[in-house]
Design a protein around this motif. Structure first.
Motif, PDB file in Angstrom:
ATOM      1  N   ASP A   9     -26.620  -5.099   3.760  1.00 45.52           N
ATOM      2  CA  ASP A   9     -27.627  -5.794   2.949  1.00 45.52           C
ATOM      3  C   ASP A   9     -27.026  -6.252   1.624  1.00 45.52           C
ATOM      4  O   ASP A   9     -27.282  -7.364   1.168  1.00 45.52           O
ATOM      5  N   GLN A  10     -26.231  -5.392   1.011  1.00 40.28           N
ATOM      6  CA  GLN A  10     -25.602  -5.717  -0.265  1.00 40.28           C
ATOM      7  C   GLN A  10     -24.640  -6.892  -0.101  1.00 40.28           C
ATOM      8  O   GLN A  10     -24.620  -7.818  -0.917  1.00 40.28           O
ATOM      9  N   ASP A  12     -24.745  -9.211   2.275  1.00 39.86           N
ATOM     10  CA  ASP A  12     -25.524 -10.408   2.579  1.00 39.86           C
ATOM     11  C   ASP A  12     -26.111 -11.009   1.310  1.00 39.86           C
ATOM     12  O   ASP A  12     -26.098 -12.224   1.122  1.00 39.86           O
ATOM     13  N   ARG A  13     -26.614 -10.168   0.414  1.00 35.39           N
ATOM     14  CA  ARG A  13     -27.142 -10.658  -0.861  1.00 35.39           C
ATOM     15  C   ARG A  13     -26.031 -11.304  -1.687  1.00 35.39           C
ATOM     16  O   ARG A  13     -26.245 -12.308  -2.370  1.00 35.39           O
ATOM     17  N   CYS A  14     -24.838 -10.756  -1.612  1.00 28.32           N
ATOM     18  CA  CYS A  14     -23.686 -11.313  -2.315  1.00 28.32           C
ATOM     19  C   CYS A  14     -23.426 -12.746  -1.832  1.00 28.32           C
ATOM     20  O   CYS A  14     -23.172 -13.633  -2.636  1.00 28.32           O
ATOM     21  N   CYS A  15     -23.533 -12.973  -0.555  1.00 40.94           N
ATOM     22  CA  CYS A  15     -23.338 -14.303   0.019  1.00 40.94           C
ATOM     23  C   CYS A  15     -24.376 -15.276  -0.537  1.00 40.94           C
ATOM     24  O   CYS A  15     -24.049 -16.384  -0.939  1.00 40.94           O
ATOM     25  N   VAL A  16     -25.631 -14.845  -0.581  1.00 37.99           N
ATOM     26  CA  VAL A  16     -26.707 -15.694  -1.096  1.00 37.99           C
ATOM     27  C   VAL A  16     -26.465 -16.024  -2.568  1.00 37.99           C
ATOM     28  O   VAL A  16     -26.582 -17.179  -2.987  1.00 37.99           O
ATOM     29  N   HIS A  17     -26.094 -15.027  -3.354  1.00 38.88           N
ATOM     30  CA  HIS A  17     -25.841 -15.249  -4.785  1.00 38.88           C
ATOM     31  C   HIS A  17     -24.668 -16.203  -4.996  1.00 38.88           C
ATOM     32  O   HIS A  17     -24.720 -17.067  -5.878  1.00 38.88           O
ATOM     33  N   LYS A  18     -23.630 -16.065  -4.208  1.00 35.77           N
ATOM     34  CA  LYS A  18     -22.465 -16.941  -4.339  1.00 35.77           C
ATOM     35  C   LYS A  18     -22.846 -18.378  -3.976  1.00 35.77           C
ATOM     36  O   LYS A  18     -22.437 -19.327  -4.640  1.00 35.77           O
ATOM     37  N   GLN A  20     -25.815 -19.720  -4.271  1.00 26.78           N
ATOM     38  CA  GLN A  20     -26.615 -20.213  -5.391  1.00 26.78           C
ATOM     39  C   GLN A  20     -25.732 -20.615  -6.570  1.00 26.78           C
ATOM     40  O   GLN A  20     -25.968 -21.638  -7.214  1.00 26.78           O
ATOM     41  N   LEU A  26     -30.867 -22.018  -2.901  1.00 29.12           N
ATOM     42  CA  LEU A  26     -30.776 -21.015  -1.839  1.00 29.12           C
ATOM     43  C   LEU A  26     -30.236 -21.657  -0.568  1.00 29.12           C
ATOM     44  O   LEU A  26     -30.524 -22.834  -0.305  1.00 29.12           O
ATOM     45  N   TYR A  32     -26.347 -20.042   7.607  1.00 25.21           N
ATOM     46  CA  TYR A  32     -25.791 -18.793   8.129  1.00 25.21           C
ATOM     47  C   TYR A  32     -25.135 -19.001   9.496  1.00 25.21           C
ATOM     48  O   TYR A  32     -24.065 -18.463   9.782  1.00 25.21           O
TER      49      TYR A  32
END
Length: 135
Positions: A9-10, A12-18, A20, A26, A32
């Motif tokens: 999960d951490q 995956d969130r890193c991928c989303v933040h990068k 952005q 988003l 994906y």
């Protein structure tokens, strides 16, 4: 130490933040799948070029894609290309697990699994395929 799901999960969130950070928005759902497709293709292409002395044929690439998406071998996440390439170069198996989940193909090349939801808009409401009357 985080358990495996927490770590995933951490990451995956890193991928989303990068995403952005780079694009200012988003990622859309297809992002994906495109990422996982490209990643698996590059891992397979590295293998084919090494084994085929720098020549990639359609047949060899198709075979390598199936092998990279087969059960067995060490599970390699979307964030760990170096392990995938290293194991490929040693002739060892991997199991690619991407942003959309583990990638495995049926004998005819269809993906067996993946984390996605099909949405429909009906009467101004979003419905997924599990919503009664969503179809």
């Amino acid at each position: 130490m985080l358990h495996q799901e927490g770590r995933q999960d951490q990451l995956d969130r890193c991928c989303v933040h990068k995403f952005q950070e780079i694009w200012g928005d988003l990622p859309f759902e297809d992002t994906y799948f495109m990422y996982d497709t490209t990643a698996l293709l590059l891992i397979a292409l590295d293998r084919v070029l090494r084994v085929q002395s720098g020549v990639a044929t359609r047949e060899a690439l198709a075979e390598a894609l199936f092998e990279e998406a087969a059960r067995g071998g060490v599970q390699v996440g979307w964030y760990d290309f170096s392990t995938a390439v290293e194991r490929n170069r040693l002739g060892l198996g991997i199991q690619y697990s991407g942003l959309t989940g583990p990638v495995q193909f049926s004998a005819n090349g269809e993906r067996r699994s993946g984390n996605t939801t099909v949405w429909t808009i009906k009467n101004g409401q979003f419905l997924d395929d599990t919503t009664p009357g969503g179809q």
